[in-house]
Design a protein around this motif. Structure first.
Motif, PDB file in Angstrom:
ATOM      1  N   UNK A 132       4.774  -0.749  -4.104  1.00  0.00           N
ATOM      2  CA  UNK A 132       4.782  -2.207  -4.079  1.00  0.00           C
ATOM      3  C   UNK A 132       3.686  -2.771  -3.164  1.00  0.00           C
ATOM      4  N   UNK A 133       2.849  -1.936  -2.609  1.00  0.00           N
ATOM      5  CA  UNK A 133       1.819  -2.379  -1.682  1.00  0.00           C
ATOM      6  C   UNK A 133       0.633  -2.995  -2.384  1.00  0.00           C
ATOM      7  N   UNK A 134      -0.283  -3.592  -1.595  1.00  0.00           N
ATOM      8  CA  UNK A 134      -1.447  -4.262  -2.152  1.00  0.00           C
ATOM      9  C   UNK A 134      -2.330  -3.316  -2.951  1.00  0.00           C
ATOM     10  N   UNK A 135      -2.517  -2.109  -2.440  1.00  0.00           N
ATOM     11  CA  UNK A 135      -3.384  -1.150  -3.124  1.00  0.00           C
ATOM     12  C   UNK A 135      -2.573  -0.259  -4.059  1.00  0.00           C
ATOM     13  N   UNK A 144       0.449   7.113  -4.795  1.00  0.00           N
ATOM     14  CA  UNK A 144      -0.406   7.586  -3.702  1.00  0.00           C
ATOM     15  C   UNK A 144       0.439   7.882  -2.471  1.00  0.00           C
ATOM     16  N   UNK A 145       1.207   6.896  -2.044  1.00  0.00           N
ATOM     17  CA  UNK A 145       2.074   7.094  -0.883  1.00  0.00           C
ATOM     18  C   UNK A 145       3.186   8.069  -1.221  1.00  0.00           C
ATOM     19  N   UNK A 146       3.677   8.751  -0.181  1.00  0.00           N
ATOM     20  CA  UNK A 146       4.788   9.695  -0.286  1.00  0.00           C
ATOM     21  C   UNK A 146       4.432  10.912  -1.140  1.00  0.00           C
ATOM     22  N   UNK A 147       3.141  11.244  -1.154  1.00  0.00           N
ATOM     23  CA  UNK A 147       2.636  12.439  -1.824  1.00  0.00           C
ATOM     24  C   UNK A 147       1.573  13.065  -0.910  1.00  0.00           C
ATOM     25  N   UNK A 148       1.136  14.306  -1.208  1.00  0.00           N
ATOM     26  CA  UNK A 148       0.043  14.894  -0.419  1.00  0.00           C
ATOM     27  C   UNK A 148      -1.226  14.048  -0.423  1.00  0.00           C
ATOM     28  N   UNK A 149      -1.466  13.276  -1.488  1.00  0.00           N
ATOM     29  CA  UNK A 149      -2.630  12.396  -1.503  1.00  0.00           C
ATOM     30  C   UNK A 149      -2.535  11.346  -0.402  1.00  0.00           C
ATOM     31  N   UNK A 150      -1.366  10.833  -0.149  1.00  0.00           N
ATOM     32  CA  UNK A 150      -1.183   9.889   0.938  1.00  0.00           C
ATOM     33  C   UNK A 150      -1.492  10.514   2.285  1.00  0.00           C
ATOM     34  N   UNK A 151      -1.132  11.798   2.436  1.00  0.00           N
ATOM     35  CA  UNK A 151      -1.460  12.502   3.682  1.00  0.00           C
ATOM     36  C   UNK A 151      -2.969  12.581   3.861  1.00  0.00           C
ATOM     37  N   UNK A 152      -3.682  12.896   2.787  1.00  0.00           N
ATOM     38  CA  UNK A 152      -5.143  12.981   2.867  1.00  0.00           C
ATOM     39  C   UNK A 152      -5.742  11.645   3.287  1.00  0.00           C
ATOM     40  N   UNK A 153      -5.239  10.554   2.733  1.00  0.00           N
ATOM     41  CA  UNK A 153      -5.752   9.231   3.093  1.00  0.00           C
ATOM     42  C   UNK A 153      -5.516   8.937   4.567  1.00  0.00           C
TER      43      UNK A 153
END
Length: 285
Positions: A132-135, A144-153
């Motif tokens: 629900x975020x802007x991005x 993106x969030x709550x996944x390994x990709x979010x960790x990378x960011x």
């Protein structure tokens, strides 16, 4: 014969005496400080984990949850450090080579992750990249969030300043006349960058990579808010250490910490060897 003995004595002398007194005192203080701050805690960590014995230590190491947490921590840290090397070098180039409106503001913003508390950074990134975020809303149904990709960011965010601040001073020392001479001799822009500029920056880039990687491996505050902390999926090793401590499994926590320390030390040793090789090849930059 006397001349030979004098030359041999000069050869084996470790260092010329300094005109500034106090070498013995400062050396003793440095060794004592290094021992108390770094060596003693590390020795205590190894001593506590040794209580498990080899069988207990390897049982912790080979546990599927531990292996997965180590894979997530070191894998995401490595990817984030690589991304920071590329874009951090480009950002350092822009700040060094171009003069534009807002350059000082952009230069100051690079240091923001240094001053920002990691928990604040994690909450802000989670709010931005959540579904629900802007991005994050623009990438649905891809999360993106709550996944390994979010960790990378998150790790890219906290590691970027280490690359920029390491490469930028070295880049400022590169004489522009060298670039102009290469262009005069017929080198293309790509050849000038790849054969003139990058070789001199390579040791600094490796140093920035090592600092960003080391910072990312041990990051905790900014990651737990955006990772989701799902076992076997997005759980990092520092969080698993905290979980083991909450379970009063102190030996298991120290064993995981020891494993992280050994892996990080081995990777940083390899990076330092590559740095030494690059300095011998390209000279001190």
């Amino acid at each position: 014969m006397t001349h030979t003995a004098t030359a041999s004595s000069a050869k084996w002398r470790l260092k010329q005496p300094s005109i500034i007194p106090g070498f013995g005192l400062t050396l003793g203080f440095s060794l004592a400080y290094l021992s108390l701050i770094i060596l003693v805690p590390i020795a205590g960590l190894f001593w506590r984990s040794a209580g498990l014995g080899w069988s207990g230590f390897f049982s912790v190491l080979l546990d599927e949850r531990t292996l997965r947490a180590l894979y997530v921590s070191f894998g995401t840290a490595f990817i984030a450090a690589l991304v920071n090397v590329v874009f951090g070098t480009i950002l350092a180039w822009v700040l060094t080579r171009y003069d534009f409106v807002g350059r000082r503001l952009l230069d100051a913003m690079v240091d923001l992750p240094f001053a920002l508390p990691t928990a604040v950074a994690g909450i802000a990134l989670a709010a931005l990249y959540a579904p629900q975020g802007w991005i994050g809303s623009f990438f649905m149904p891809f999360r993106i969030a709550f996944t390994p990709l979010g960790i990378v960011i998150a790790l890219i965010f906290i590691g970027l300043p280490f690359v920029v601040r390491t490469v930028q001073p070295v880049m400022e020392e590169i004489d522009r006349e060298v670039e102009e001479a290469a262009a005069t001799l017929g080198a293309s822009r790509f050849q000038t960058v790849s054969r003139v500029i990058l070789p001199g920056l390579f040791p600094a880039i490796l140093t920035g990579f090592a600092l960003a990687f080391a910072r990312a491996v041990g990051e905790y505050g900014s990651v737990i808010f955006i990772a989701g902390n799902i076992p076997y999926v997005s759980e990092i090793a520092p969080l698993l250490i905290v979980i083991r401590l909450e379970e009063f499994n102190y030996a298991g926590a120290t064993a995981i910490a020891t494993i992280m320390l050994l892996i990080a030390f081995a990777m940083l040793l390899v990076i330092n060897l590559i740095q030494a090789w690059s300095r011998r090849r390209y000279g001190n930059a």
